[in-house]
Write a protein that holds these residues in place. Structure first.
Motif, PDB file in Angstrom:
ATOM      1  N   VAL A  20       0.847  -1.202   0.000  1.00 38.81           N
ATOM      2  CA  VAL A  20       0.000   0.000   0.000  1.00 38.81           C
ATOM      3  C   VAL A  20       0.879   1.248   0.000  1.00 38.81           C
ATOM      4  O   VAL A  20       0.608   2.210  -0.733  1.00 38.81           O
ATOM      5  CB  VAL A  20      -0.969  -0.001   1.203  1.00 38.81           C
ATOM      6  N   GLY A  21       1.941   1.238   0.785  1.00 40.78           N
ATOM      7  CA  GLY A  21       2.857   2.377   0.796  1.00 40.78           C
ATOM      8  C   GLY A  21       3.433   2.653  -0.580  1.00 40.78           C
ATOM      9  O   GLY A  21       3.519   3.804  -1.020  1.00 40.78           O
ATOM     10  N   GLU A  22       3.817   1.608  -1.280  1.00 40.14           N
ATOM     11  CA  GLU A  22       4.345   1.767  -2.643  1.00 40.14           C
ATOM     12  C   GLU A  22       3.268   2.289  -3.579  1.00 40.14           C
ATOM     13  O   GLU A  22       3.510   3.181  -4.396  1.00 40.14           O
ATOM     14  CB  GLU A  22       4.881   0.417  -3.151  1.00 40.14           C
ATOM     15  N   LEU A  23       2.042   1.752  -3.461  1.00 36.38           N
ATOM     16  CA  LEU A  23       0.946   2.200  -4.323  1.00 36.38           C
ATOM     17  C   LEU A  23       0.640   3.680  -4.140  1.00 36.38           C
ATOM     18  O   LEU A  23       0.312   4.385  -5.096  1.00 36.38           O
ATOM     19  CB  LEU A  23      -0.327   1.397  -4.041  1.00 36.38           C
ATOM     20  N   LEU A  24       0.740   4.168  -2.929  1.00 33.44           N
ATOM     21  CA  LEU A  24       0.394   5.554  -2.650  1.00 33.44           C
ATOM     22  C   LEU A  24       1.546   6.528  -2.893  1.00 33.44           C
ATOM     23  O   LEU A  24       1.372   7.730  -2.763  1.00 33.44           O
ATOM     24  CB  LEU A  24      -0.113   5.693  -1.211  1.00 33.44           C
ATOM     25  N   SER A  25       2.707   5.998  -3.300  1.00 29.42           N
ATOM     26  CA  SER A  25       3.867   6.875  -3.474  1.00 29.42           C
ATOM     27  C   SER A  25       3.999   7.425  -4.881  1.00 29.42           C
ATOM     28  O   SER A  25       4.756   8.356  -5.116  1.00 29.42           O
ATOM     29  CB  SER A  25       5.151   6.125  -3.095  1.00 29.42           C
ATOM     30  N   LYS A  26       3.286   6.855  -5.843  1.00 34.58           N
ATOM     31  CA  LYS A  26       3.405   7.280  -7.235  1.00 34.58           C
ATOM     32  C   LYS A  26       2.014   7.474  -7.820  1.00 34.58           C
ATOM     33  O   LYS A  26       1.104   6.711  -7.529  1.00 34.58           O
ATOM     34  CB  LYS A  26       4.151   6.226  -8.044  1.00 34.58           C
ATOM     35  N   SER A  27       1.863   8.464  -8.688  1.00 30.65           N
ATOM     36  CA  SER A  27       0.521   8.797  -9.168  1.00 30.65           C
ATOM     37  C   SER A  27      -0.034   7.815 -10.198  1.00 30.65           C
ATOM     38  O   SER A  27      -1.217   7.504 -10.176  1.00 30.65           O
ATOM     39  CB  SER A  27       0.497  10.213  -9.733  1.00 30.65           C
ATOM     40  N   ASP A  28       0.787   7.312 -11.114  1.00 30.61           N
ATOM     41  CA  ASP A  28       0.262   6.418 -12.146  1.00 30.61           C
ATOM     42  C   ASP A  28       0.115   4.979 -11.658  1.00 30.61           C
ATOM     43  O   ASP A  28      -0.689   4.224 -12.191  1.00 30.61           O
ATOM     44  CB  ASP A  28       1.158   6.440 -13.395  1.00 30.61           C
ATOM     45  N   LEU A  29       0.877   4.591 -10.655  1.00 28.74           N
ATOM     46  CA  LEU A  29       0.838   3.218 -10.149  1.00 28.74           C
ATOM     47  C   LEU A  29      -0.545   2.833  -9.608  1.00 28.74           C
ATOM     48  O   LEU A  29      -1.074   1.778  -9.987  1.00 28.74           O
ATOM     49  CB  LEU A  29       1.924   3.013  -9.098  1.00 28.74           C
TER      50      LEU A  29
END
Length: 199
Positions: A20-29
């Motif tokens: 979830v942290g990775e998902l929320l760190s980038k806009s297109d992801l």
């Protein structure tokens, strides 16, 4: 005494937390993740076209989803796993596909982009909850604005932007399994939503 950090449940929770942290760190992801989630199985080319992303961005995001353990490819079609969870530090934060989808839409929806620019990315989570409360019939849009501590115009704009995201993504979000909605989302709002189910 067993060390909790060695249990499978702890490892699953930790994996979800970091995903979830990775998902929320980038806009297109989170956008690609949401599109793959609601349209799985699908090809990257189809998702790229729906989201109007470049091929490089699509492939890079897909690779990241694979590396963090959320996506897999079988015979050219991609599927992703649902990720959600509750994490408690001083308060409990529940994050699932609906919140991830809202974050993903901040770079394609002007109202969401302005809201996060003005109030910060963390303010989007209570905005999602206020929208859900509105859809459940527990709040008016004005009440949602008051709850969020923003102007009526801004509260209406952000809940209207989040509303079709909730409608499209809620069926794949385990956090919404037992949530009943009183308010129907208008067809025009769904047509303008940043995500669409095509399967």
């Amino acid at each position: 005494m067993q060390n909790a950090s060695n249990t499978p449940q702890f490892m699953d929770t930790a994996q979800s937390f970091f995903a979830v942290g990775e998902l929320l760190s980038k806009s297109d992801l989170p956008r690609l993740y949401t599109d793959l989630l609601i349209n799985s199985p699908t090809t990257l080319a189809a998702s790229q076209e729906r989201l109007e992303l470049s091929e490089n961005t699509t492939r890079s995001c897909a690779t990241t989803l694979f590396e963090i353990g959320l996506a897999e490819q079988t015979e050219g079609e991609w599927t992703v796993s649902t990720v959600s969870g509750s994490w408690t530090i001083e308060a409990t934060i529940e994050i699932g596909p609906v919140v991830i989808a809202a974050y993903g839409a901040t770079n394609v929806d002007d109202d969401l982009g302005r809201y996060t620019d003005r109030h910060g990315r963390a303010a989007l989570i209570p905005a999602v909850q206020a929208t859900v409360d509105y859809l459940k019939g527990d709040l008016t849009r004005r009440g949602a604005a008051e709850k969020l501590g923003v102007s009526t115009v801004e509260g209406i704009a952000v809940t209207q932007a989040i509303e079709p995201i909730v409608a499209v993504v809620r069926d794949v979000d385990p956090l919404f399994r037992d949530v009943l909605f009183e308010v129907d989302v208008h067809e025009r709002a769904l047509d303008k939503a940043p995500y669409h189910v095509v399967n």
